[in-house]
Every structure is written in structure tokens, then in C-alpha cells.
Design a protein around this motif. Sequence first.
Motif, PDB file in Angstrom:
ATOM      1  N   ALA A   1       4.656   3.146   7.206  1.00 19.41           N
ATOM      2  CA  ALA A   1       5.251   2.189   6.267  1.00 19.41           C
ATOM      3  C   ALA A   1       4.531   2.253   4.921  1.00 19.41           C
ATOM      4  CB  ALA A   1       5.197   0.775   6.845  1.00 19.41           C
ATOM      5  N   ARG A   2       3.208   2.368   4.954  1.00 16.68           N
ATOM      6  CA  ARG A   2       2.437   2.484   3.711  1.00 16.68           C
ATOM      7  C   ARG A   2       2.862   3.730   2.947  1.00 16.68           C
ATOM      8  NH1 ARG A   2      -3.328   3.167   3.995  1.00 16.68           N
ATOM      9  NH2 ARG A   2      -3.324   2.367   1.896  1.00 16.68           N
ATOM     10  N   THR A   3       2.940   4.845   3.656  1.00 11.84           N
ATOM     11  CA  THR A   3       3.316   6.102   3.018  1.00 11.84           C
ATOM     12  C   THR A   3       4.723   6.010   2.435  1.00 11.84           C
ATOM     13  OG1 THR A   3       1.910   7.305   4.567  1.00 11.84           O
ATOM     14  CG2 THR A   3       3.595   8.584   3.404  1.00 11.84           C
TER      15      THR A   3
ATOM     16  N   VAL B   1       6.713   5.823  -6.095  1.00  9.57           N
ATOM     17  CA  VAL B   1       6.535   6.938  -7.035  1.00  9.57           C
ATOM     18  C   VAL B   1       7.899   7.456  -7.496  1.00  9.57           C
ATOM     19  CG1 VAL B   1       5.735   9.335  -7.228  1.00  9.57           C
ATOM     20  CG2 VAL B   1       4.248   7.600  -6.207  1.00  9.57           C
ATOM     21  N   LEU B   2       8.846   7.591  -6.565  1.00  5.40           N
ATOM     22  CA  LEU B   2      10.182   8.063  -6.933  1.00  5.40           C
ATOM     23  C   LEU B   2      10.882   7.076  -7.881  1.00  5.40           C
ATOM     24  CD1 LEU B   2      11.430   9.549  -3.539  1.00  5.40           C
ATOM     25  CD2 LEU B   2      10.688  10.794  -5.583  1.00  5.40           C
TER      26      LEU B   2
ATOM     27  N   GLY C   1       2.131  -0.809  -1.085  1.00  4.83           N
ATOM     28  CA  GLY C   1       1.762   0.276  -0.165  1.00  4.83           C
ATOM     29  C   GLY C   1       0.266   0.531  -0.125  1.00  4.83           C
ATOM     30  N   VAL C   2      -0.367   0.533  -1.279  1.00  3.27           N
ATOM     31  CA  VAL C   2      -1.815   0.771  -1.360  1.00  3.27           C
ATOM     32  C   VAL C   2      -2.586  -0.394  -0.746  1.00  3.27           C
ATOM     33  CG1 VAL C   2      -3.756   0.981  -2.967  1.00  3.27           C
ATOM     34  CG2 VAL C   2      -1.682   2.350  -3.316  1.00  3.27           C
ATOM     35  N   ARG C   3      -2.113  -1.619  -0.971  1.00  2.00           N
ATOM     36  CA  ARG C   3      -2.843  -2.798  -0.506  1.00  2.00           C
ATOM     37  C   ARG C   3      -2.538  -3.151   0.946  1.00  2.00           C
ATOM     38  NH1 ARG C   3      -3.345  -7.406  -4.749  1.00  2.00           N
ATOM     39  NH2 ARG C   3      -5.225  -7.679  -3.528  1.00  2.00           N
ATOM     40  N   MET C   4      -1.533  -2.527   1.537  1.00  3.64           N
ATOM     41  CA  MET C   4      -1.221  -2.819   2.931  1.00  3.64           C
ATOM     42  C   MET C   4      -2.425  -2.455   3.794  1.00  3.64           C
ATOM     43  SD  MET C   4       1.986  -1.468   5.197  1.00  3.64           S
ATOM     44  CE  MET C   4       3.256  -2.343   4.333  1.00  3.64           C
ATOM     45  N   ARG C   5      -2.876  -3.403   4.534  1.00  2.00           N
ATOM     46  CA  ARG C   5      -4.101  -3.193   5.321  1.00  2.00           C
ATOM     47  C   ARG C   5      -3.838  -2.401   6.574  1.00  2.00           C
ATOM     48  NH1 ARG C   5      -7.064  -9.028   5.320  1.00  2.00           N
ATOM     49  NH2 ARG C   5      -7.471  -9.068   3.105  1.00  2.00           N
ATOM     50  N   ARG C   6      -4.810  -1.612   6.904  1.00  2.00           N
ATOM     51  CA  ARG C   6      -4.789  -0.956   8.214  1.00  2.00           C
ATOM     52  C   ARG C   6      -5.533  -1.858   9.167  1.00  2.00           C
ATOM     53  NH1 ARG C   6      -5.618   5.442   7.355  1.00  2.00           N
ATOM     54  NH2 ARG C   6      -4.286   5.615   5.542  1.00  2.00           N
ATOM     55  N   ARG C   7      -4.957  -2.120  10.309  1.00  2.00           N
ATOM     56  CA  ARG C   7      -5.603  -3.005  11.284  1.00  2.00           C
ATOM     57  C   ARG C   7      -6.082  -2.231  12.470  1.00  2.00           C
ATOM     58  NH1 ARG C   7      -3.644  -8.758  10.427  1.00  2.00           N
ATOM     59  NH2 ARG C   7      -2.499  -8.535   8.528  1.00  2.00           N
TER      60      ARG C   7
ATOM     61  N   GLU D   1       6.123  -1.426  -5.435  1.00  2.00           N
ATOM     62  CA  GLU D   1       6.078  -0.732  -4.143  1.00  2.00           C
ATOM     63  C   GLU D   1       4.775   0.037  -3.955  1.00  2.00           C
ATOM     64  OE1 GLU D   1      10.832  -0.096  -3.401  1.00  2.00           O
ATOM     65  OE2 GLU D   1       9.735   1.436  -4.493  1.00  2.00           O
ATOM     66  N   ILE D   2       4.300   0.666  -5.013  1.00  2.00           N
ATOM     67  CA  ILE D   2       3.035   1.397  -4.915  1.00  2.00           C
ATOM     68  C   ILE D   2       1.891   0.428  -4.632  1.00  2.00           C
ATOM     69  CG2 ILE D   2       1.346   2.742  -6.227  1.00  2.00           C
ATOM     70  CD1 ILE D   2       3.795   4.023  -7.688  1.00  2.00           C
ATOM     71  N   VAL D   3       1.846  -0.680  -5.356  1.00  2.00           N
ATOM     72  CA  VAL D   3       0.776  -1.671  -5.157  1.00  2.00           C
ATOM     73  C   VAL D   3       0.819  -2.224  -3.732  1.00  2.00           C
ATOM     74  CG1 VAL D   3      -0.025  -3.973  -5.836  1.00  2.00           C
ATOM     75  CG2 VAL D   3       0.539  -2.279  -7.583  1.00  2.00           C
TER      76      VAL D   3
END
Length: 192
Positions: free
Chosen positions: A24-26, A33-34, A186-192, A182-184
Amino acid sequence: MMSAPSDQQAQTPGFDWDRLRSGARTALIVQGVLSLLMGLAFLFMPFASVWAFGIVFGAWTLVTGAATIVSWFTRDKEHRSGWALFSGIVSVLAGIAVMVMPQAAAIAVVYIMAFWAILLGILYAVNSFELRKLGARFWWGVLLSGILAVVLGFIMLFNTGAAVLGLIWLIGIYAIVDGIAEIVIGVRMRRR
């Protein structure tokens, strides 16, 4: 943002939530970016973007009209409005016209959009009074929408070049803001 999996989901054997979150982050970052690139192209290459805009508008108008027609046939007979069906048919015809003549889309799309907005606005206004007769509480919202559509249509007719450029820039600005968001995320989405 994705929420943490429930206890039942966490106990699902063989399901990798970290991999889903990473995907989902990717996807958000790539989509952002698109969108950003498209927005920049619309801002810095507006004339090349007009053709693409014409094709997208034609497809959107065609789908909107088809959905209106399908919706009309799925309603109960007492809730059908001939004006709604007519507006769907007009939208489908406008969409086909734009899709058939992509070379002339730069100017044709503005005229088609202008006449479509004027006709649709008139149809909305007429339909609003039918809604009032049926007892709809917010019939005036449809009337207001119709009036605004007519005004927009006439503005576009009398200032075609500015209408094309303004629409392209508006879409470009929206795409840039959407892409950054969307970039922000995606970047800030935490990995748990």
C-alpha cells in the motif's frame, strides 16, 4: 491510512500484514509521483495536454451519460424523469463526438463542454421543478446547480482560449496537490 489488523485477522495463518502495508505504501508513493508528473506536464505543457484532456473528457462524459441512462431504466416508473434520460443521451452523444474527433479536441472540447453545460443546466433547472412536485426537500440545489452550469457554459463560449488554458491549469494544480498528498501519506505510513 490502514488500521491495525483485528485479533481475528492477526491470527490468520499465512497472511502477511507487513507485506500488505508495504504494498500500500509503494502504491501510494507511485501513484503520487505519477499524479505529480501529470500535474507538472499540464502546467508546463498545456497545449500538448489539451489533446489528452479532450480524450479523458470524452470518456468521462460518455460514462456519465451511460450511467444516467442505466439509472433511469433501473428506477421505478413513477420516479423516472424524461429530462434525466434526455440529459444522459446528450452526455453520451457529447462523449462520442469528442472521442471521434481527437484532432479538433483542443477547441471542440470547449464548445462541447460549453453547450453541454448550458443544455444540462437547463435540463437540471426543468428537472428541479419536477423534483419539487414529487416533494423533494432540496430541489432548489438541483436548480442552483443548473443555473451555475448555464453560467459556466456561457463563460466558456465567450472566452474559449482562457477556458482551455484555465481547465488544463486547474487539473494540473489539482494533480500536483494530490500527488504530494499521496507521497506524504505513503512515506509516513508506518510499518508495524
